[in-house]
Design a protein around this motif. Structure first.
Motif, PDB file in Angstrom:
ATOM      1  N   HIS A 119       0.811  -1.236   0.000  1.00 17.70           N
ATOM      2  CA  HIS A 119       0.000   0.000   0.000  1.00 17.70           C
ATOM      3  C   HIS A 119       0.835   1.273   0.000  1.00 17.70           C
ATOM      4  O   HIS A 119       0.500   2.229   0.718  1.00 17.70           O
ATOM      5  N   ASN A 158       4.103  -4.462  -3.245  1.00 14.50           N
ATOM      6  CA  ASN A 158       2.836  -5.096  -3.585  1.00 14.50           C
ATOM      7  C   ASN A 158       2.157  -4.396  -4.753  1.00 14.50           C
ATOM      8  O   ASN A 158       2.022  -3.172  -4.767  1.00 14.50           O
ATOM      9  N   GLU A 159       1.765  -5.188  -5.731  1.00 19.86           N
ATOM     10  CA  GLU A 159       0.890  -4.757  -6.830  1.00 19.86           C
ATOM     11  C   GLU A 159       1.203  -3.380  -7.421  1.00 19.86           C
ATOM     12  O   GLU A 159       0.368  -2.463  -7.329  1.00 19.86           O
ATOM     13  N   HIS A 228     -14.313 -11.052  -5.878  1.00 25.28           N
ATOM     14  CA  HIS A 228     -14.469  -9.755  -5.219  1.00 25.28           C
ATOM     15  C   HIS A 228     -15.924  -9.302  -5.151  1.00 25.28           C
ATOM     16  O   HIS A 228     -16.207  -8.105  -5.055  1.00 25.28           O
ATOM     17  N   TRP A 233     -14.213  -1.967  -1.406  1.00 28.37           N
ATOM     18  CA  TRP A 233     -13.126  -1.118  -1.905  1.00 28.37           C
ATOM     19  C   TRP A 233     -13.021  -1.138  -3.443  1.00 28.37           C
ATOM     20  O   TRP A 233     -12.157  -0.492  -4.016  1.00 28.37           O
TER      21      TRP A 233
HETATM   22  C1  BGC Z   1      -4.750  -5.649  -1.067  1.00 27.52           C
HETATM   23  C2  BGC Z   1      -5.905  -5.839  -0.117  1.00 27.52           C
HETATM   24  C3  BGC Z   1      -7.061  -6.525  -0.802  1.00 27.52           C
HETATM   25  C4  BGC Z   1      -6.583  -7.763  -1.499  1.00 27.52           C
HETATM   26  C5  BGC Z   1      -7.680  -8.366  -2.311  1.00 27.52           C
HETATM   27  C6  BGC Z   1      -4.372  -6.978  -1.555  1.00 27.52           C
HETATM   28  O1  BGC Z   1      -3.208  -6.888  -2.288  1.00 27.52           O
HETATM   29  O2  BGC Z   1      -3.687  -5.065  -0.403  1.00 27.52           O
HETATM   30  O3  BGC Z   1      -6.294  -4.607   0.411  1.00 27.52           O
HETATM   31  O4  BGC Z   1      -8.017  -6.875   0.135  1.00 27.52           O
HETATM   32  O5  BGC Z   1      -5.450  -7.524  -2.308  1.00 27.52           O
HETATM   33  O6  BGC Z   1      -8.214  -7.419  -3.166  1.00 27.52           O
END
Ligand code: BGC
Length: 441
Positions: A119, A158-159, A228, A233
């Motif tokens: 994040h 992350n991501e 999801h 979110w």
């Molecule tokens: C995010 C989470 C989220 C999850 C699934 C994670 O990489 O940090 O906030 O709940 O992915 O979407």
């Protein structure tokens, strides 16, 4: 003990071990640490402040996780919220102490422990503006943990997404690895592609293939509208009620993507892969969650890809922190118990109870709450498909399934037009009588 008895004991031991140990995938040659099945301790240290998203990591969690059969824990961490905004971007000492405590507890349980930068939203919007801060974070983290055992792994970010495109990310990740390697020459470093660590992003990822301690991660939430559903979110949240039944098409959608990841790894010197996140939000029905989770985990294992479920005890949670126990349907989907089998039942109408994991040799009672639904053209339960000779029909809506392996039964419904026909006949008679009376007058 005679020689014969001794050989028998050894043989039995070998047979037992070969039955209980499913050969784990070793990441990187020459280390004895094996990453195989893991879980994310999500919604804790990556929340803006610890506790803000409802999860506070407890000492006992690591023992609970190890005893359940996991060997790896991934700990998402929002370092960016605990470091100065100006050079030298110092990380708060108190926060380091909290992470140390978590990492130490995890390592004490013998778990492979992955820490990442999670994040870091600002860098996604302004990669150039946050480059030096990101590198400074890794410089401090890697210095701080340089003497830690080798089963502490670092995951860069992350991501990556947004303005942090594949090209910019490749340059940044190479610099971060160079910095980490100064103090941690052989620590495992995990790195994933831009575009949210998706398999589709792999093609844009450029990795130094000569560094044998690099692992490439990807996340897996396909189909997104299923995993999801109802996720607050996501804007707008995908509608709830979507099931995952494990049809041929649904399975192929998953296996073809995993095959792409394997193909990419083969084309890049067999670089080890790691499925760092996969899971289904709690708003999906539990049977679908179990089917999907079991399928993805087994398909990853079949390809020699270690995995980490998203996540331990929040919205995707396999563990219920209030009840202080595992949600068994999910736990057994992740870590199969050889004596338990999943009994699944599918219906297009009404609700079914009694599905779940059952001990071998027991009976599962499957019950539908309704046998007819609708008005005029009604849906009426016809029969249950998939029953075997040892199964019992208790009444029109209840069956008992003998559990000698995974079972799947389906309620078959038919259309019933009796009500409609009666109404049509009554209407015809009334009109006929009306016409008859009008004629007579
Ligand atoms: C995010 C989470 C989220 C999850 C699934 C994670 O990489 O940090 O906030 O709940 O992915 O979407």
């Amino acid at each position: 003990m005679t020689k014969m008895e001794f050989s028998c004991i050894i043989l039995t031991l070998i047979m037992f071990l070969s039955l209980t140990c499913i050969s784990p995938m070793t990441i990187g040659k020459g280390t004895e640490h094996k990453m195989y099945r893991g879980i994310n301790l999500g919604n804790a240290l990556e929340a803006p402040k610890e506790g803000e998203w409802g999860v506070i990591i407890k000492d006992e969690y690591f023992r609970i996780i190890r005893e359940a059969g996991f060997d790896t824990v991934r700990i998402p961490i929002r370092w960016s919220a605990h470091a100065d905004d100006d050079p030298p971007y110092k990380i708060d000492d108190e926060f380091f102490k909290m992470v140390d405590w978590v990492v130490n507890k995890s390592l004490e349980q013998g778990l492979i422990t992955i820490i990442n930068i999670h994040h870091y939203e600002d860098i996604m919007q302004d990669p150039a503006g946050h480059k030096m801060r990101f590198l400074a974070l890794w410089s401090q983290i890697s210095e701080h943990y340089k003497d830690y055992p080798e089963n502490l792994y670092f995951e860069l970010l992350n991501e990556p997404h947004g303005r942090l495109t594949g090209k910019i990310w490749n340059e940044l990740l190479a610099e971060a690895i160079r910095i980490i390697r100064v103090t941690n020459p052989s620590r495992k470093i995990i790195v994933g592609p831009a575009n949210w660590n998706s398999i589709n992003g792999l093609d844009s990822l450029i990795i130094l293939e000569n560094d044998k301690n690099i692992i490439v991660t990807f996340h897996f939430y396909t189909p997104f509208e299923f995993t999801h559903q109802g996720a607050e979110w996501v804007h707008p949240p995908p509608p709830v009620g979507k099931k995952w039944l494990g049809t041929e098409t649904e399975r192929r959608q998953i296996t073809s993507l995993l095959d792409e990841a394997v193909k990419w790894s083969k084309e890049h010197g067999n670089i080890p892969l790691f499925l760092g996140e996969f899971g289904v939000y709690w708003k999906a029905d539990m049977d679908s969650r179990v089917r999907w989770t079991y399928f993805v985990a087994r398909e990853a294992e079949r390809r020699g890809i270690p995995w980490c479920y998203w996540e331990f005890c929040a919205g995707f949670g396999a563990y219920d922190p209030k009840e202080r126990k595992w949600r068994e349907p999910l736990l057994y989907a992740l870590i199969p118990n050889p004596n338990k089998h999943f009994v699944s039942a599918i219906t297009d109408y009404g609700n079914i109870t009694g599905t779940g994991w059952y001990d071998e040799g027991t009976y599962a009672t499957i019950k539908l709450d309704k046998t007819a639904m609708g008005f005029l053209v009604r849906n009426v339960l016809d029969h249950f498909e998939g029953l075997k000779s040892k199964d019992k029909i208790i009444d029109e809506r209840t069956v008992q399934i003998y559990v000698d392996g995974p079972k799947e039964i389906r309620a078959v419904w038919r259309k019933d037009c009796t009500q409609l026909m009666l109404i049509v006949i009554a209407a015809c008679i009334s009109i006929g009588m009306l016409l008859f009376m009008m004629k007579r007058r």
